[in-house]
Design an enzyme around this catalytic site. Structure first.
Site, PDB file in Angstrom:
ATOM      1  N   LYS A   1     -22.643   5.277   6.498  1.00 20.78           N
ATOM      2  CA  LYS A   1     -23.352   5.922   5.393  1.00 20.78           C
ATOM      3  C   LYS A   1     -23.650   4.915   4.282  1.00 20.78           C
ATOM      4  O   LYS A   1     -22.933   3.920   4.131  1.00 20.78           O
ATOM      5  CB  LYS A   1     -22.572   7.142   4.880  1.00 20.78           C
ATOM      6  CG  LYS A   1     -21.370   6.810   4.082  1.00 20.78           C
ATOM      7  CD  LYS A   1     -20.779   8.029   3.389  1.00 20.78           C
ATOM      8  CE  LYS A   1     -19.588   7.535   2.599  1.00 20.78           C
ATOM      9  NZ  LYS A   1     -18.872   8.434   1.809  1.00 20.78           N
TER      10      LYS A   1
ATOM     11  N   LYS B   1     -10.729   4.698   3.273  1.00 23.62           N
ATOM     12  CA  LYS B   1     -10.564   3.929   2.036  1.00 23.62           C
ATOM     13  C   LYS B   1      -9.273   3.131   2.009  1.00 23.62           C
ATOM     14  O   LYS B   1      -9.213   2.055   1.427  1.00 23.62           O
ATOM     15  CB  LYS B   1     -10.630   4.847   0.817  1.00 23.62           C
ATOM     16  CG  LYS B   1     -12.026   5.386   0.602  1.00 23.62           C
ATOM     17  CD  LYS B   1     -12.251   5.875  -0.810  1.00 23.62           C
ATOM     18  CE  LYS B   1     -13.707   6.260  -0.992  1.00 23.62           C
ATOM     19  NZ  LYS B   1     -13.979   6.970  -2.231  1.00 23.62           N
TER      20      LYS B   1
ATOM     21  N   LYS C   1     -21.475   3.067  -2.178  1.00 21.37           N
ATOM     22  CA  LYS C   1     -21.371   2.219  -3.367  1.00 21.37           C
ATOM     23  C   LYS C   1     -20.553   0.970  -3.076  1.00 21.37           C
ATOM     24  O   LYS C   1     -20.722  -0.056  -3.711  1.00 21.37           O
ATOM     25  CB  LYS C   1     -20.653   2.983  -4.497  1.00 21.37           C
ATOM     26  CG  LYS C   1     -21.373   4.225  -4.993  1.00 21.37           C
ATOM     27  CD  LYS C   1     -20.594   4.801  -6.198  1.00 21.37           C
ATOM     28  CE  LYS C   1     -20.969   6.229  -6.509  1.00 21.37           C
ATOM     29  NZ  LYS C   1     -19.834   7.159  -6.490  1.00 21.37           N
TER      30      LYS C   1
END
Ligand code: TYM
Length: 342
Positions: free
Chosen positions: A194, A111, A197
């Site tokens: 994966k 992230k 969102k």
């Protein structure tokens, strides 16, 4: 009764992976455990969120919980920032967790990206807040998708180190519940990433509120390979798909895993049914299945979007009940640490 805690971040684009990897299990487990389901808005702001959207997304996750079938009378549904115990306990855990542990967290690395120096310090201590979420309720069981495993191991270590440092037996051992054959739903465009969102391509995921046309288009365009569909002989003796086999055709096995989970059948049965078939027919069947399972939920989420007062009243009631459990636990923890409350 044993207690479950789990949470979902209100960061928009709630998708099939969130449903199959987590929310679906919340629904299945809710009556076997004392269950607490949180909308983790404090976690969401570790990456900047537009305030108006954050409020809308908080209601949206709540609506998804309700639409999926979580009973707000039997369970507690609330948003994290309403219960101060989370932040209070997280601070204590910031002082328990070692920096070395945090440096190993792969999700922080993903992230934070290349410019790690520029990431918020909240993103760095994110796992401590997650440990606090769970342990403020002394929850023992945590249903999540596979991507949360490392965070839960850290939460377990925090609990143990707290008990050790203060010579108490205060926090319980946490057991992750990572269940079913959709623990890690992958992107429809790239089977090695994966479903997420935050993926910039909306075609990479099926959103909970997608209509039939959108679902059909995304599945039709989903990446596959030119080979015919595999049969049940790819499974090992336990009925599991070996990791090596999965890696050879990640997109194919991703779609098959989604199908099996949506239909509540084991992978072997699905592989047997489609052995040797072309993907085009399978994709049509998958579309029908996905629409029949997700359609009613999406509709209910849209209906609840127009009834924010109802959603808010559930969050208010949930926060009151959550607070009544967490506050005394965190007060006791603060006493153990030696905070004076004259
Ligand atoms: P979040 O909001 O990223 O995801 C919510 C849940 O969905 C699961 N999930 C997936 N499962 C299968 N395949 C996927 N592609 C996929 N993507 C997401 C996640 O594993 C998760 O269970 N840190 C957590 C939220 C959290 C939490 C907690 C969870 C905060 N505090 C305490 C449990 C207990 C998160 O970011 O989830």
């Amino acid at each position: 009764m044993k207690r479950i805690f789990s949470g979902v971040q209100p960061t928009g684009n709630l998708h099939l992976g969130n449903y199959l990897g987590a929310i679906r299990h919340f629904v299945a487990l809710q009556h076997d455990y004392d269950s607490i389901f949180c909308v983790v808005d404090m976690h969401a702001i570790t990456l900047w969120q537009d305030p108006t959207e954050l409020r809308a997304h908080t209601r949206e996750i709540t609506a998804a919980y309700l639409a999926a079938g979580i009973d707000p009378k039997a369970c507690i549904i609330f948003n994290q920032s309403q219960v101060p115990a989370h932040a209070e306990l997280a601070w204590i855990f910031n002082c328990i967790t070692r920096i070395g542990w945090l440096n190993r967290m792969t999700q922080f690395k993903e992230k934070a990206g290349k410019h790690r120096e520029n990431a918020s310090s909240g993103l760095y201590v994110y796992p401590n807040l997650m440990a606090a979420d769970i342990l403020a309720y002394k929850a023992t069981h945590v249903p999540v998708g596979e991507d949360q495993k490392q965070h839960l191991e850290l939460a377990r270590n925090v609990a143990q180190k707290f008990n050790y440092d203060y010579e108490v037996d205060f926090f319980p051992v946490i057991d992750p519940l990572i269940l079913g054959s959709a623990r890690r739903v992958m992107s429809l465009r790239d089977g090695t990433r994966k479903m997420s969102k935050s993926d910039t391509s909306d075609m990479s995921r099926i959103n909970m509120t997608d209509d039939r046309d959108a679902v059909a288009k995304k599945i039709r365009k989903a990446t596959t390979d030119p080979e015919p569909m595999p049969g049940p002989d790819v499974l090992d003796t336990e009925g599991e798909l070996p990791e090596e086999t999965r890696k050879q055709r990640p997109e194919a096995y991703n779609l098959l895993g989604i199908f099996a989970t949506l239909e509540d059948r084991d992978l072997r049965a699905v592989l047997t049914q489609y052995e040797g078939a072309q993907f085009s027919q399978f994709k049509k069947d998958l579309t029908d299945l996905a629409v029949s399972r997700l359609g009613p939920m999406g509709e209910e989420m849209k209906r609840l979007k127009d009834d924010p007062d109802h959603v808010d009243s559930i969050l208010r009631d949930g926060a009151e009940r959550a607070n009544a459990i967490a506050q005394p636990i965190v007060r006791e923890c603060q006493e153990i640490v030696g905070f004076l409350r004259p």
